[in-house]
Scaffold this motif. Structure first.
Motif, PDB file in Angstrom:
ATOM      1  N   ARG A 149      -5.963 -36.493   5.651  1.00  0.00           N
ATOM      2  CA  ARG A 149      -5.020 -37.506   5.592  1.00  0.00           C
ATOM      3  C   ARG A 149      -4.238 -37.069   4.331  1.00  0.00           C
ATOM      4  O   ARG A 149      -4.414 -36.857   3.164  1.00  0.00           O
ATOM      5  CB  ARG A 149      -5.939 -38.781   5.198  1.00  0.00           C
ATOM      6  CG  ARG A 149      -6.471 -39.603   6.086  1.00  0.00           C
ATOM      7  CD  ARG A 149      -6.741 -40.818   5.867  1.00  0.00           C
ATOM      8  NE  ARG A 149      -7.014 -41.466   7.375  1.00  0.00           N
ATOM      9  CZ  ARG A 149      -7.850 -42.126   7.451  1.00  0.00           C
ATOM     10  NH1 ARG A 149      -9.194 -41.883   6.755  1.00  0.00           N
ATOM     11  NH2 ARG A 149      -8.224 -42.523   8.851  1.00  0.00           N
ATOM     12  N   VAL A 150      -2.718 -36.855   4.647  1.00  0.00           N
ATOM     13  CA  VAL A 150      -2.003 -36.586   3.502  1.00  0.00           C
ATOM     14  C   VAL A 150      -0.744 -37.635   3.551  1.00  0.00           C
ATOM     15  O   VAL A 150      -0.548 -38.074   4.662  1.00  0.00           O
ATOM     16  CB  VAL A 150      -1.147 -35.086   3.825  1.00  0.00           C
ATOM     17  CG1 VAL A 150      -2.268 -34.248   3.284  1.00  0.00           C
ATOM     18  CG2 VAL A 150      -0.795 -34.879   5.349  1.00  0.00           C
ATOM     19  N   PHE A 151      -0.219 -37.918   2.492  1.00  0.00           N
ATOM     20  CA  PHE A 151       0.500 -39.036   2.341  1.00  0.00           C
ATOM     21  C   PHE A 151       2.117 -38.219   1.706  1.00  0.00           C
ATOM     22  O   PHE A 151       3.035 -39.246   1.434  1.00  0.00           O
ATOM     23  CB  PHE A 151       0.387 -40.193   1.768  1.00  0.00           C
ATOM     24  CG  PHE A 151      -0.844 -40.528   2.371  1.00  0.00           C
ATOM     25  CD1 PHE A 151      -2.214 -40.604   1.770  1.00  0.00           C
ATOM     26  CD2 PHE A 151      -0.905 -41.422   3.531  1.00  0.00           C
ATOM     27  CE1 PHE A 151      -3.059 -41.059   2.347  1.00  0.00           C
ATOM     28  CE2 PHE A 151      -2.136 -41.625   4.259  1.00  0.00           C
ATOM     29  CZ  PHE A 151      -3.264 -41.450   3.676  1.00  0.00           C
ATOM     30  N   GLU A 152       2.158 -37.095   1.547  1.00  0.00           N
ATOM     31  CA  GLU A 152       3.234 -36.420   0.664  1.00  0.00           C
ATOM     32  C   GLU A 152       3.649 -35.162   1.155  1.00  0.00           C
ATOM     33  O   GLU A 152       2.692 -34.573   1.835  1.00  0.00           O
ATOM     34  CB  GLU A 152       2.558 -36.736  -0.724  1.00  0.00           C
ATOM     35  CG  GLU A 152       3.800 -36.808  -1.710  1.00  0.00           C
ATOM     36  CD  GLU A 152       4.448 -35.464  -2.219  1.00  0.00           C
ATOM     37  OE1 GLU A 152       3.599 -34.466  -2.052  1.00  0.00           O
ATOM     38  OE2 GLU A 152       5.409 -35.529  -2.900  1.00  0.00           O
ATOM     39  N   PRO A 203      11.224 -40.014   2.879  1.00  0.00           N
ATOM     40  CA  PRO A 203      11.564 -40.470   1.573  1.00  0.00           C
ATOM     41  C   PRO A 203      12.147 -39.475   0.774  1.00  0.00           C
ATOM     42  O   PRO A 203      12.960 -39.746  -0.382  1.00  0.00           O
ATOM     43  CB  PRO A 203      10.113 -40.558   0.623  1.00  0.00           C
ATOM     44  CG  PRO A 203       9.279 -41.055   1.877  1.00  0.00           C
ATOM     45  CD  PRO A 203       9.756 -39.999   3.073  1.00  0.00           C
ATOM     46  N   SER A 236      -0.828 -38.950   8.475  1.00  0.00           N
ATOM     47  CA  SER A 236      -0.036 -39.640   7.241  1.00  0.00           C
ATOM     48  C   SER A 236       0.203 -41.042   7.343  1.00  0.00           C
ATOM     49  O   SER A 236       1.182 -41.589   6.423  1.00  0.00           O
ATOM     50  CB  SER A 236       1.383 -38.600   7.235  1.00  0.00           C
ATOM     51  OG  SER A 236       2.067 -39.060   8.218  1.00  0.00           O
ATOM     52  N   ALA A 275       7.067 -39.411   8.412  1.00  0.00           N
ATOM     53  CA  ALA A 275       6.373 -40.439   7.157  1.00  0.00           C
ATOM     54  C   ALA A 275       6.743 -39.647   6.140  1.00  0.00           C
ATOM     55  O   ALA A 275       6.884 -40.390   4.996  1.00  0.00           O
ATOM     56  CB  ALA A 275       5.118 -40.948   7.544  1.00  0.00           C
ATOM     57  N   VAL A 276       6.332 -38.349   5.996  1.00  0.00           N
ATOM     58  CA  VAL A 276       6.327 -37.630   4.624  1.00  0.00           C
ATOM     59  C   VAL A 276       7.792 -37.073   4.490  1.00  0.00           C
ATOM     60  O   VAL A 276       8.009 -37.167   3.366  1.00  0.00           O
ATOM     61  CB  VAL A 276       5.416 -36.534   4.882  1.00  0.00           C
ATOM     62  CG1 VAL A 276       3.853 -36.953   4.754  1.00  0.00           C
ATOM     63  CG2 VAL A 276       5.656 -35.700   5.733  1.00  0.00           C
ATOM     64  N   HIS A 284       4.543 -32.097   0.003  1.00  0.00           N
ATOM     65  CA  HIS A 284       3.947 -31.017  -0.647  1.00  0.00           C
ATOM     66  C   HIS A 284       2.473 -30.970  -0.211  1.00  0.00           C
ATOM     67  O   HIS A 284       1.870 -29.836   0.201  1.00  0.00           O
ATOM     68  CB  HIS A 284       4.059 -31.014  -2.002  1.00  0.00           C
ATOM     69  CG  HIS A 284       5.514 -30.972  -2.579  1.00  0.00           C
ATOM     70  ND1 HIS A 284       6.398 -29.813  -2.284  1.00  0.00           N
ATOM     71  CD2 HIS A 284       6.259 -32.008  -2.909  1.00  0.00           C
ATOM     72  CE1 HIS A 284       7.486 -29.970  -2.755  1.00  0.00           C
ATOM     73  NE2 HIS A 284       7.608 -31.381  -3.224  1.00  0.00           N
ATOM     74  N   CYS A 285       1.925 -32.104  -0.005  1.00  0.00           N
ATOM     75  CA  CYS A 285       0.439 -32.028   0.398  1.00  0.00           C
ATOM     76  C   CYS A 285       0.227 -31.353   1.843  1.00  0.00           C
ATOM     77  O   CYS A 285      -0.510 -30.625   2.123  1.00  0.00           O
ATOM     78  CB  CYS A 285      -0.201 -33.364   0.468  1.00  0.00           C
ATOM     79  SG  CYS A 285      -0.806 -33.906  -1.146  1.00  0.00           S
ATOM     80  N   LEU A 290       2.386 -29.306   3.286  1.00  0.00           N
ATOM     81  CA  LEU A 290       2.595 -28.179   3.146  1.00  0.00           C
ATOM     82  C   LEU A 290       1.440 -27.266   2.698  1.00  0.00           C
ATOM     83  O   LEU A 290       0.963 -26.196   3.484  1.00  0.00           O
ATOM     84  CB  LEU A 290       3.763 -27.742   2.483  1.00  0.00           C
ATOM     85  CG  LEU A 290       5.394 -28.256   2.856  1.00  0.00           C
ATOM     86  CD1 LEU A 290       6.401 -28.131   1.975  1.00  0.00           C
ATOM     87  CD2 LEU A 290       5.553 -27.126   4.131  1.00  0.00           C
TER      88      LEU A 290
END
Lengths: 279, 365
Positions: A171-174, A214, A137, A210-211, A176-177, A179
């Motif tokens: 690669r996930v940056f959020e 925020p 992430s 990182a996720v 919910h992604c 999960l």
């Protein structure tokens, strides 16, 4: 809290469900904790039917206790220990990473967490010849670096490319992604339950903070719930699939006397989720 | 698969109502129709439809494009990733020593941070990079366009024209001596006006504008597919002023960073951020450190620190997952960001270590 629906068990007809709803008994918990005699009178349903339905629901939805000896036997049979590739780290971790458990790496920026994760993944892919799922992430994963690490362990080109193929990268940056990815892993593992040799043995999450950062803190209340969801997903994944899960977390300096709890990230009401001293 | 309702990106008010009525998992919701759901929970038909859409799409087990604005995830093996990485280029800095320690230049699809004290050359390096991203592919560049987001107002167009001119001249020299047809074709289109016309400039005056710009940048990059670099100069300035709440700052910065890396990954751009320096007070002494705090330190993939040592400027690779730490000297000339030539004396004269030398003739113009 499972909602009572028609067909939830034999005997739960639409009529029964409707009658129960009128008496405000909507979920399984409500039914099981209600007074059956009283309910039978109010709904004008036979006492025997209600008792039968309740028994079936209890059998379906309550967990079964097991004794310590059985649990121990099960763990002995199902837990594997994955070596990290570094002897001193193995010694620290009591001979390696245990499947079925979460092992977290915490550190300051630049301390080497990503490097440890990469070496772990490489070791599991090369030495132990198992599949690894690497969830990135932060963008810190570089395949050329993985190749460099693999080349130090394995010489032939064929083996190197095989090892690279055993490492799956997402690669996930959020949050919910993330999960979604974990759910997807659970679903696909359930589907190929027989193909044990081709399933993933370790999941590396670099990094979980990182996720989450925020959404944590301030007036947002869902941040904590998302964090707990993530924690629960990771733990269930580890237990159900018998894999080792390795999240990494960042550390931030904080003053323990002002905080009261360990880990500034789990205390959203404390203003010390920010940084002190640096503006 | 039983999936908890809390893990779906539902609006919080809706979720609270659903949970209060006893709906816990995805299964509970998907088994009902929209009208039934709206009656049970006491929400409008449209809201019930929205809930069903979100839950059904996520729990269908297939990858869905553009589900509520979130990109779907893509799984690939490290081998495929390696091939992709080899095909991707990097953006050169015109300083071969710096390019070497960075592994070819500023890498695409990653966030690179340039920190330094005032006047050391951060904006100069950013300007050099936005010009270098446009160098045609046959000369070793990426042949792309550039985005420059300015928060400090330090983007001087005349200086960009100077740097562009030097780059164009450099390419012309290579094309003439090389006799490669492709190069000669490419160099005809590579001129100062073409370079300047392909730099998209945005000016943000505070952090709110910067955050808004970052949100809009995704759509902008989707329209302008040739953009290969996004420079934010500087990211520290709007967040260090007028923002008292430090935990809010951390959250905003982390959110911004995640957006940027997601964009960098999706659109294959290099993101370059400039940061300022701050003093950290230790027990006995104080030290100079990059600003924005320690939690920000985790965010960029690669960190470069530019500093003065006497009269010379040095660039050190402070953090990188792929290369080891190293320090190289560099200089700023009228042509731009360059290596230090060992035979020449350093461009900054002994009595005048400023970013733009006062006397023009010592630059050889």
């Amino acid at each position: 809290m499972v909602i009572l629906r028609e067909g939830i068990c034999p005997g739960a007809t639409a009529q029964l469900i409707q009658a129960l709803k009128e008496q405000n008994v909507k979920t399984v918990v409500n039914l099981v904790s209600a007074d059956i005699e009283d309910l039978a009178q109010k709904c004008s349903i036979s006492y025997k039917t209600l008792v039968a339905v309740r028994r079936v629901l209890l059998a379906q939805y309550s967990p079964f206790p097991s004794n310590g000896a059985d649990l121990y036997e099960e763990l002995l049979g199902s837990t594997a220990i994955l070596s990290t590739g570094s002897q001193s780290l193995d010694k620290l971790l009591d001979s390696g990473l245990y499947t079925g458990e979460l092992t977290e790496f915490v550190g300051a920026p630049g301390s080497g967490k990503t490097q440890v994760c990469l070496s772990l993944a490489v070791n599991i892919a090369c030495e132990l010849k198992q599949k690894v799922l690497y969830i990135d992430s932060r963008g810190g994963l570089s395949s050329s670096r993985l190749l460099q690490l693999i080349q130090s362990q394995v010489d032939s080109m064929e083996e190197q490319s095989e090892a690279l193929q055993r490492i799956e990268v997402v690669r996930v940056f959020e949050v919910h992604c993330l999960l979604d990815v974990l759910q997807d892993l659970r679903a696909s593992s359930a589907r190929q339950a027989t193909g044990a040799h081709s399933s993933v043995k370790a999941v590396v999450v670099d990094s979980a903070t990182a996720v989450l950062s925020p959404v944590l803190g301030g007036h947002q209340v869902e941040g904590i719930s998302l964090m707990m969801q993530l924690a629960r997903e990771l733990k269930t994944l580890a237990r159900e699939l018998g894999i080792a899960v390795i999240p990494t977390r960042i550390s931030v300096e904080f003053d323990i006397t002002s905080c009261g709890t360990l880990g500034s990230r789990t205390a959203p009401s404390q203003p010390s989720t920010g940084d002190r001293g640096n503006t | 698969m039983q999936r908890d309702l809390g893990s779906f990106p539902l609006p919080p008010a809706l979720r609270a109502k659903l949970i209060a009525c006893g709906f816990q998992s995805a299964e509970d919701v998907t088994s009902m129709r929209a009208t039934e759901l709206s009656k049970e929970v006491g929400i409008s038909n449209e809201e019930a439809l929205e809930v069903l859409q979100i839950v059904r799409r996520k729990s269908s087990g297939e990858e869905s494009q553009l589900s509520v604005g979130l990109p779907s995830f893509r799984k690939c093996t490290a081998l495929e990733l390696l091939e992709e990485e080899h095909a991707q280029g990097s953006i050169i800095t015109f300083s071969s020593a710096l390019d070497e320690i960075l592994g070819g230049g500023v890498s695409v699809a990653k966030i690179t941070e340039i920190c330094g004290a005032p006047g050391v050359g951060k904006t100069q390096l950013s300007i050099q990079l936005v010009v270098d991203a446009q160098i045609p592919e046959c000369f070793g560049g990426l042949g792309g366009e550039s985005v420059y987001i300015d928060t400090e107002g330090s983007f001087i167009v005349d200086r960009v024209a100077e740097v562009a001119q030097a780059a164009v001249r450099h390419c012309h020299l290579i094309a003439e001596s090389g006799r490669d047809e492709a190069q000669q074709e490419a160099v005809k289109e590579f001129s100062i006006s073409s370079i300047l016309s392909r730099i998209y400039y945005f000016r943000c005056h505070d952090y709110v504008e910067l955050l808004a710009q970052a949100h809009l940048l995704g759509d902008f990059l989707a329209e302008h597919r040739k953009v290969r670099i996004v420079v934010i100069d500087s990211i520290a300035f709007p967040f260090r002023h007028h923002l008292e709440d430090l935990s809010l700052r951390t959250r905003l910065l982390n959110g911004l960073a995640q957006q940027l890396i997601a964009m960098a990954n999706e659109h294959r751009v290099a993101v370059v951020l400039t940061n300022q320096m701050t003093t950290r007070f230790g027990e006995a002494q104080s030290s100079l450190m990059p600003a924005l705090g320690e939690s920000w330190g985790h965010t960029p993939t690669t960190r470069l620190i530019l500093r003065w040592e006497g009269k010379l400027r040095f660039a050190s690779l402070y953090k990188s997952p792929t290369h080891k730490e190293a320090t190289v000297p560099y200089q700023i000339t009228s042509l731009g960001f360059r290596d230090v030539q060992s035979s020449e004396p350093p461009s900054t004269s002994p009595a005048n270590p400023r970013k733009r030398p006062r006397t023009d003739d010592q630059d050889g113009r």
